[in-house]
Every structure is written in structure tokens, then in C-alpha cells.
Scaffold this active site. Structure first.
Site, PDB file in Angstrom:
ATOM      1  N   ARG A   1     -51.276  -5.535  -2.664  1.00  0.00           N
ATOM      2  CA  ARG A   1     -51.044  -6.778  -3.420  1.00  0.00           C
ATOM      3  C   ARG A   1     -51.921  -7.897  -2.882  1.00  0.00           C
ATOM      4  O   ARG A   1     -52.522  -8.658  -3.634  1.00  0.00           O
ATOM      5  CB  ARG A   1     -49.560  -7.160  -3.351  1.00  0.00           C
ATOM      6  CG  ARG A   1     -49.177  -8.242  -4.328  1.00  0.00           C
ATOM      7  CD  ARG A   1     -47.668  -8.405  -4.458  1.00  0.00           C
ATOM      8  NE  ARG A   1     -47.062  -7.183  -4.956  1.00  0.00           N
ATOM      9  CZ  ARG A   1     -46.370  -6.322  -4.216  1.00  0.00           C
ATOM     10  NH1 ARG A   1     -46.176  -6.540  -2.931  1.00  0.00           N
ATOM     11  NH2 ARG A   1     -45.875  -5.222  -4.739  1.00  0.00           N
TER      12      ARG A   1
ATOM     13  N   ASP B   1     -48.383  -4.961 -11.371  1.00  0.00           N
ATOM     14  CA  ASP B   1     -47.621  -3.729 -11.431  1.00  0.00           C
ATOM     15  C   ASP B   1     -48.097  -2.883 -10.260  1.00  0.00           C
ATOM     16  O   ASP B   1     -49.294  -2.790 -10.004  1.00  0.00           O
ATOM     17  CB  ASP B   1     -47.849  -2.993 -12.755  1.00  0.00           C
ATOM     18  CG  ASP B   1     -46.762  -1.951 -12.960  1.00  0.00           C
ATOM     19  OD1 ASP B   1     -45.577  -2.293 -12.821  1.00  0.00           O
ATOM     20  OD2 ASP B   1     -47.087  -0.777 -13.228  1.00  0.00           O
ATOM     21  N   SER B   2     -47.137  -2.339  -9.534  1.00  0.00           N
ATOM     22  CA  SER B   2     -47.524  -1.616  -8.331  1.00  0.00           C
ATOM     23  C   SER B   2     -46.654  -0.401  -8.116  1.00  0.00           C
ATOM     24  O   SER B   2     -45.635  -0.223  -8.800  1.00  0.00           O
ATOM     25  CB  SER B   2     -47.431  -2.552  -7.127  1.00  0.00           C
ATOM     26  OG  SER B   2     -46.132  -3.087  -7.031  1.00  0.00           O
TER      27      SER B   2
ATOM     28  N   GLY C   1     -38.716  -1.123  -0.198  1.00  0.00           N
ATOM     29  CA  GLY C   1     -39.102   0.066  -0.960  1.00  0.00           C
ATOM     30  C   GLY C   1     -39.598   1.212  -0.090  1.00  0.00           C
ATOM     31  O   GLY C   1     -38.912   1.693   0.818  1.00  0.00           O
TER      32      GLY C   1
ATOM     33  N   ASN D   1     -39.194 -11.973  -8.021  1.00  0.00           N
ATOM     34  CA  ASN D   1     -39.173 -11.762  -6.580  1.00  0.00           C
ATOM     35  C   ASN D   1     -39.716 -12.994  -5.834  1.00  0.00           C
ATOM     36  O   ASN D   1     -40.888 -13.349  -5.956  1.00  0.00           O
ATOM     37  CB  ASN D   1     -40.044 -10.517  -6.322  1.00  0.00           C
ATOM     38  CG  ASN D   1     -40.073 -10.132  -4.871  1.00  0.00           C
ATOM     39  OD1 ASN D   1     -40.032 -10.986  -3.997  1.00  0.00           O
ATOM     40  ND2 ASN D   1     -40.177  -8.844  -4.630  1.00  0.00           N
TER      41      ASN D   1
HETATM   42  P1  IMP Z   1     -43.264  -3.701  -8.958  1.00  0.00           P
HETATM   43  O1  IMP Z   1     -44.639  -3.549  -9.447  1.00  0.00           O
HETATM   44  O2  IMP Z   1     -43.059  -4.901  -8.114  1.00  0.00           O
HETATM   45  O3  IMP Z   1     -42.254  -3.535 -10.036  1.00  0.00           O
HETATM   46  O4  IMP Z   1     -43.004  -2.499  -7.901  1.00  0.00           O
HETATM   47  C1  IMP Z   1     -42.763  -1.209  -8.317  1.00  0.00           C
HETATM   48  C2  IMP Z   1     -42.219  -0.397  -7.206  1.00  0.00           C
HETATM   49  O5  IMP Z   1     -43.284   0.071  -6.395  1.00  0.00           O
HETATM   50  C3  IMP Z   1     -41.303  -1.111  -6.258  1.00  0.00           C
HETATM   51  O6  IMP Z   1     -39.992  -1.121  -6.736  1.00  0.00           O
HETATM   52  C4  IMP Z   1     -41.421  -0.248  -5.031  1.00  0.00           C
HETATM   53  O7  IMP Z   1     -40.668   0.913  -5.202  1.00  0.00           O
HETATM   54  C5  IMP Z   1     -42.871   0.165  -5.059  1.00  0.00           C
HETATM   55  N1  IMP Z   1     -43.714  -0.750  -4.273  1.00  0.00           N
HETATM   56  C6  IMP Z   1     -44.657  -1.578  -4.736  1.00  0.00           C
HETATM   57  N2  IMP Z   1     -45.228  -2.269  -3.731  1.00  0.00           N
HETATM   58  C7  IMP Z   1     -44.624  -1.862  -2.623  1.00  0.00           C
HETATM   59  C8  IMP Z   1     -44.762  -2.246  -1.255  1.00  0.00           C
HETATM   60  O8  IMP Z   1     -45.559  -3.107  -0.872  1.00  0.00           O
HETATM   61  N3  IMP Z   1     -43.955  -1.620  -0.388  1.00  0.00           N
HETATM   62  C9  IMP Z   1     -43.052  -0.692  -0.751  1.00  0.00           C
HETATM   63  N4  IMP Z   1     -42.860  -0.311  -1.998  1.00  0.00           N
HETATM   64  C10 IMP Z   1     -43.633  -0.886  -2.939  1.00  0.00           C
END
Ligand code: IMP
Length: 393
Positions: free
Chosen positions: A189, A77-78, A161, A9
């Protein structure tokens, strides 16, 4: 010092550069190094998954000769945790209702799930866990949360998201109605990254005091290269298909050269080799629970100055005594016999042979029931130093 951030990203890497630029001048996305390895997120927590990603990439880089002593591999991871939904979608946020389902649909579904929830019952938060794995194997985590309520309807065009449904009561807006700067200043984050920046500053300062991680301080030229033994062997046994401790040990231990598994891996050999990384030579022997296996019953191999006999132990009656085992090792010209099976750590010279058992990494049976493993450091002149290590129960 170089930070390799495990993301595709572009927006994330911009934010990472803004915040961590203070502690590292070289911050690259893993794709910029041509790494297309995608570790599988099998963890049960954000921290598990962040660590799986970072440790997996470190192993990949090590195996491909890309890892530098001054590298830090970082990942996050979020996800969105909704109280009324018992914390879901949580670690499944990206996979919720299917990876390819649009966020319009996901968001509408969450709002529907909360149709009877009122006031505080609508509480939700984004969580972000950041994991930093150093080239020498040290692991650090930070976490940030961003709290709000699930909105009655999605609002806002910014962000991505689940942003349109996280309503921030004190601002009277959803997260998708914030400017990127506003969001970064208060987001999960942003918080986790700033906490990581502060943590790294402390770690570097501490390392500098102890004279170990000179990499972060290029002006300090007296010390170069991390101090590590010539070679390292990780010895484990009796994992019985439960590899969670083994994964933890591998990611915490850092660079190893050999992994010896003394039986009862129960078909997980391929997975274990994968966690260890291609650069680690793994030896597996057959245990009494390894049915229909082609693993060898015994292996003889030389490391440093020593010749080692490796076997599970059930063929040599190790539950009774170590006479058969030590005699067999001797007859094969070995001065060390490694065995498992008893699930009890052991290290003693028997009949002139050093007999060792690392204990079970998953199902310990000794009094204190702590999972255990053994690390053998091999010095440049081939001598062994044994470390029996225990994990918390
Ligand atoms: P990843 O950790 O970047 O893979 O995020 C996992 C998922 O969490 C994302 O695809 C979103 O669905 C959700 N997510 C994580 N951070 C955010 C944010 O700041 N805004 C909206 N959705 C989020």
C-alpha cells in the site's frame, strides 16, 4: 483539490494523509461526507475492483450533486497472493473461507495448504492497486507489491489480516513483527500510494501546462471550470448481457447526461442504470433478444435542436436497407434515427434523416471486430457533434 478516499478504515486514511498530503491538502474518507454507498466488487482483478469502487462513488456523488470539479475519488483493493495456491486468496482475501471467519483460522488454513511446500515454493506477496478517478472522468492506477514467504507458523501482534504469516527472509521477521513505520516504508500500500503521489504530481504539472486542471493549483485563477460540452449522450447497443466494456466506457467517459441503449440489453437495464448513476437519464428500447420485456419498441425524444427516433431496427428491416427506418423517423417528425441490431457502426444521412448505429459494445461484427459506441456532444445552442469510438479488441 479534494481527495475522497473510499475506505472505512481509520488507519488507512492516516497513511493516505501522510503520503498524499504533499499533493492535496483536503483528504477525506467517503464516510466523512456521509456517503454510505458500497459498490459491489464484481471484478476479476485488483485493478477492476479498485476502479469499480472509485467510479461507483464518483457516479454516486455526481447523482447526488456532491461532485466538485476539483475532486479526485480514490480507492484501493488489496490482498495476499500465494504462488503455491495459484495466486489465491488474491482478490478474495477478505472473503476467503467466509467474510466472518477469523484470521487465525484463515492463516492456519494457508499454512496447512502449504504443508508440502519448501523454499521458494512458499513465495507469496501482498498486492495493492490504487485507482484515482477524476471528476472529469480520467482514470489512473498504480500498484505496489510486498514480497515474502509463507511462514511455518503465524508470528507477531502488529498489523492485521495475513500479516502474521508473511515472512520476510531478509529481515528474519513476519510483517506482523514490523512497526507500523517499518511496514509503511516497504508495504504494497505504501508503494502504491507513493507511486500515486508521484503520478499525480506529473498529471497536475501536465494539466497546468495545458491549462486544464487549474483546480490543483488554486493560485492559477485565469481558468475556471473544466471544459466540457453542454450535454453529452452515450449511445450503445447490443450488449447482450455482457456489460464489461460498457462499465469501462462509463467509468472512463466521466460526466454524461444521457445514456441510450438501442436494444438487446437482455434484462441488464437495471444494472446499467446503476453503473451510469442516478443522475444519468437512461433510455432503453426493446431488441429482438429482449424476451418478456416491457421495454418500449420505439422512443421519440428531443435533445438540443434535434428530435430522435430510437429503435432496435429489426422491425424496420435494417439488415436490408434504411428506407423503412428513415421513413418512420420522418413520419414522426424526427431528423435523427438511432438503431442497433446489425452490430456494425454506421453514420449517414438517408432520405434526409441522419441514421446512426453505434455498433455493438460487446459483440462487434464489422471487419475489424472492435467493440464500439458513440458519444454525442450537444453544444449550448443544441447542435450535435458525433464521435464514433472504438475499444481495443
Ligand atoms: P482491502 O483491499 O482493504 O479490502 O483488503 C482486502 C484483504 O486483503 C484484507 O481484508 C486482508 O485480508 C488482506 N490484506 C490486504 N492488505 C493487507 C496487509 O497489509 N496485511 C494483511 N492483510 C492484508
Amino acid at each position: 483539490m479534494r481527495i475522497i478516499f473510499a475506505t472505512h478504515n481509520k488507519n488507512k486514511i492516516i497513511e493516505v494523509r501522510q503520503i498524499l498530503g504533499e499533493v492535496a491538502n483536503d483528504i477525506v474518507a467517503k464516510s466523512e461526507l456521509g456517503i454510505d454507498f458500497e459498490p459491489v466488487e464484481t471484478g476479476k482483478t485488483f485493478a477492476d475492483n479498485a476502479e469499480l469502487k472509485a467510479a461507483g462513488i464518483r457516479s454516486y456523488m455526481l447523482a447526488h450533486g456532491m461532485l466538485r470539479d476539483d475532486d479526485i475519488i480514490m480507492s484501493d483493493d488489496s490482498g495476499l497472493c500465494v504462488n503455491y495456491m495459484f495466486g489465491l486468496p488474491g482478490i478474495y482475501s477478505a472473503r476467503y473461507l467466509g467474510e466472518d471467519t477469523s484470521y487465525d483460522v484463515k492463516n492456519a488454513r494457508i499454512i496447512h495448504e502449504l504443508r508440502f511446500a519448501e523454499g521458494d515454493e512458499r513465495a507469496a506477496h501482498f498486492t495493492c492497486n490504487i485507482c484515482a478517478v477524476f471528476a472529469d472522468g480520467r482514470v489512473f492506477h498504480t500498484e505496489g507489491i510486498f514480497e515474502g514467504l509463507i511462514a511455518d507458523e503465524p508470528k507477531g501482534e502488529n498489523g492485521f489480516g495475513y500479516d502474521p504469516i508473511l515472512y520476510l527472509p531478509e529481515l528474519g521477521r513476519t510483517s506482523a513483527e514490523l512497526t507500523p513505520e517499518e511496514k509503511n516504508s516497504m508495504s504494497h500500500r505504501g508503494k502504491a500510494l507513493r507511486a500515486m503521489r508521484d503520478l499525480l504530481k506529473k498529471v497536475f504539472a501536465d494539466d497546468k501546462k495545458r491549462g486544464i486542471n487549474q483546480a490543483a493549483f488554486p493560485e492559477n485563477e485565469e481558468v475556471s471550470g473544466l471544459v466540457r460540452p453542454f450535454q453529452t449522450i452515450l449511445v450503445v447497443s447490443d450488449s447482450h448481457r455482457d456489460d464489461k466494456n460498457l462499465k469501462k466506457v462509463l467509468s472512463r467517459l466521466g460526466m454524461i447526461d444521457y445514456l441510450i441503449h438501442l436494444g438487446d440489453s437482455e434484462g441488464t437495464e437495471g444494472m446499467i442504470q446503476q453503473y451510469a448513476g442516478d443522475g444519468v437519464k437512461c433510455y432503453f428500447v426493446q431488441g429482438n433478444n429482449d424476451f418478456f420485456t416491457e421495454l418500449p419498441r420505439d422512443i421519440v425524444a428531443e435533445f438540443g435542436k434535434h428530435k430522435c427516433f430510437m429503435t432496435h431496427g429489426h422491425y424496420y428491416g435494417v439488415n436490408m436497407d434504411l428506407n423503412n427506418l428513415s421513413e418512420e423517423a420522418k413520419s414522426r417528425g424526427c431528423d435523427i434515427a438511432m438503431f442497433g441490431h446489425t452490430h456494425r457502426p454506421f453514420l449517414k444521412i438517408v432520405n434526409g434523416v441522419t441514421c446512426l448505429n453505434p455498433g455493438s459494445i460487446s459483440y462487434p461484427r464489422q471487419m475489424d471486430r472492435r467493440p464500439s459506441y458513440m458519444v454525442i456532444d450537444i453544444s449550448e445552442d443544441g447542435e450535435f457533434t458525433y464521435h464514433q469510438v472504438y475499444l481495443e479488441r
